[in-house]
Design a protein around this motif. Sequence first.
Motif, PDB file in Angstrom:
ATOM      1  N   GLN A 177      61.649  95.060 -31.809  1.00 51.44           N
ATOM      2  CA  GLN A 177      60.870  94.206 -30.909  1.00 51.44           C
ATOM      3  C   GLN A 177      59.590  93.685 -31.583  1.00 51.44           C
ATOM      4  O   GLN A 177      59.101  92.611 -31.255  1.00 51.44           O
ATOM      5  N   THR A 222      61.242  83.539 -24.814  1.00 52.94           N
ATOM      6  CA  THR A 222      60.900  84.881 -25.292  1.00 52.94           C
ATOM      7  C   THR A 222      62.178  85.559 -25.764  1.00 52.94           C
ATOM      8  O   THR A 222      63.293  85.154 -25.414  1.00 52.94           O
ATOM      9  N   THR A 249      70.551  91.499 -27.911  1.00 56.55           N
ATOM     10  CA  THR A 249      69.335  90.691 -27.748  1.00 56.55           C
ATOM     11  C   THR A 249      69.464  89.820 -26.509  1.00 56.55           C
ATOM     12  O   THR A 249      70.561  89.351 -26.176  1.00 56.55           O
ATOM     13  N   THR A 297      63.890  89.546 -26.313  1.00 62.60           N
ATOM     14  CA  THR A 297      63.792  90.984 -26.087  1.00 62.60           C
ATOM     15  C   THR A 297      64.978  91.650 -26.772  1.00 62.60           C
ATOM     16  O   THR A 297      66.129  91.252 -26.546  1.00 62.60           O
ATOM     17  N   SER A 298      64.700  92.659 -27.602  1.00 62.26           N
ATOM     18  CA  SER A 298      65.799  93.246 -28.362  1.00 62.26           C
ATOM     19  C   SER A 298      65.478  94.674 -28.769  1.00 62.26           C
ATOM     20  O   SER A 298      64.337  95.148 -28.641  1.00 62.26           O
ATOM     21  N   GLU A 299      66.523  95.327 -29.269  1.00 68.35           N
ATOM     22  CA  GLU A 299      66.401  96.680 -29.803  1.00 68.35           C
ATOM     23  C   GLU A 299      67.535  96.852 -30.800  1.00 68.35           C
ATOM     24  O   GLU A 299      68.677  96.449 -30.525  1.00 68.35           O
ATOM     25  N   THR A 331      72.251  86.643 -23.219  1.00 69.17           N
ATOM     26  CA  THR A 331      72.305  88.044 -23.647  1.00 69.17           C
ATOM     27  C   THR A 331      73.561  88.295 -24.484  1.00 69.17           C
ATOM     28  O   THR A 331      74.654  87.827 -24.130  1.00 69.17           O
ATOM     29  N   ALA A 358      59.752  90.134 -32.789  1.00 66.51           N
ATOM     30  CA  ALA A 358      60.099  89.073 -31.831  1.00 66.51           C
ATOM     31  C   ALA A 358      59.245  87.825 -32.043  1.00 66.51           C
ATOM     32  O   ALA A 358      59.696  86.702 -31.786  1.00 66.51           O
ATOM     33  N   ASP A 360      68.798  83.444 -19.131  1.00 76.17           N
ATOM     34  CA  ASP A 360      68.852  84.611 -20.009  1.00 76.17           C
ATOM     35  C   ASP A 360      70.168  84.584 -20.786  1.00 76.17           C
ATOM     36  O   ASP A 360      71.255  84.679 -20.199  1.00 76.17           O
ATOM     37  N   SER A 367      65.238  84.613 -23.332  1.00 79.18           N
ATOM     38  CA  SER A 367      64.914  84.095 -21.999  1.00 79.18           C
ATOM     39  C   SER A 367      64.249  82.738 -22.141  1.00 79.18           C
ATOM     40  O   SER A 367      63.160  82.626 -22.719  1.00 79.18           O
TER      41      SER A 367
END
Length: 517
Positions: free
Chosen positions: A457, A498, A507, A500-502, A449, A460, A447, A510
């Motif tokens: 998202q 993959t 962000t 994953t964010s906002e 980050t 993505a 991961d 993975s």
Amino acid sequence: MNNAPNPINTQNQFSEFERFRTLARVTHDAGWDWELTTDRLWWTEGLKVQFGYDPDEWQSGSALWLERIHPDDRQRVSDSLALTMTGEKPNWASEYRFLKADGTYAYVHDRGHAVVQDGQVVRMVGAMQDVTSQVMILARQQQADQLKFVIDSALTAMALYAIVRDPITHEVVDLRYELINHMAERMTGRTADVLIGKTMRTAFPGIEQTGIWHRYKQLAQTGEAMRYHNHYVADGYDLWYEVQGVRNGDWIVLSFLDITELKNTQLKLETLNQDLIRTNENLQQFAYVASHDLQEPLRKIQSFGDLLKNSGLPTEGPATDYLTRMQDAARRMSVLIKDLLTYSRLTTQRDTFQPVSLDAVWQDTLTTLEMLIAETNAVVETDPLPVVQGDRVQLTQLLQNLVANALKFRQPGRPPHVQIRVQQLAAAALPESVHPVKAAAQYYRLDVTDNGIGFAQKDAGLIFNVFQRLHTRSQYEGTGIGLAIVDKVVRSHGGAITATSEPGSGTTFSVFLPADT
């Protein structure tokens, strides 16, 4: 019969029993005479001959007989007997399992005749016969019929052969057809009547020229089971099939699965694959030549631009502005060409993979991004990284692009913070949305980050596309190829990635790589 009674004084009825008793002795059946009014039951010597019980000890009544009927059959026999005892049916017959004195069950056919007096059944006379052998013969015949049905329904051609030997040397000289199934008839185009009794070398003379006969001969001589694919082009046939063979004594069973269509498809795919390999090689060569040929004029544009700047042009004005824009465009074009060349070269095959320490790759990444990390006051930290099977150059591009992406899309006025966390997962523990290219028992999850600007998202699924940008070039520089390179590296290593964010919350990328070092 021992202690034979005469419960009914009618001479005609007694004579009838005498005739039956005589018949029972002749046939060795266990004859019986049941007096219903006293519930006494007399047996002939057949009870001992067939079932091992002493007739003298079996006169106490019907309970002793009923107890020895198999529990699964007992109620059915009782119900059928009750119809006769009520006078509804004068004759009774039933088949059931009966416990013998040695503890085994026999299949019996039991039948009797009711004697009626004053409208009531007062006596029954009958005989019980052991039909176990007949039942077993029928059962075996049924099993044989079922087995034949299974064999004839199989999609695999099967044939049973007898080994034919030289009478003097005892060397295997041929195989004779003894049995074939329907699929064998369809595959050969010949019926069982035509093949059975013939030898293999007689029916298919071309078999010796193909070299197959020597395999069958070896099987007959050594008894070693065999399995292989064969292309038979002889005797008017052009077939691919998978052969399996086993020997048992002087018998051989061969099975033939027609894989002609599958093999032809496989050959076509192999041809297409070779064509694709040649095409990829040509594309790689083209990409290298094109990048070299494109880079050269760009270098000239930049060089002559520098000469123009230093030739006395005013530091301000339209000409200087145009020149600056031209050089910026040339620089971006040069970077784009380099990134495209990198993307096109990500075609390393798995047979060139070797164990790669991601800790060593991480040190290379830090060295490459050293100045950018210092300029942005970034904090980067990582767990100890594993060793994976792969290509070191590609894996370096993977980590370098992910970290550079985090540093580029940082929040204004806030130093970037990048963390890499590692865990090992069983395949069953992977998230449902993750589908690695290669199946493995274990995977490493990395991961990456950051605390950057993030993104919605819903986007993505777009960020790994070539030239995909979520921001304008004036906001953030780049060619839109970096994450596409990341995705291609991960997939070429059998993994998955993959995001994953906002917006405003950073962000997490993975990366899942097979843990098969």
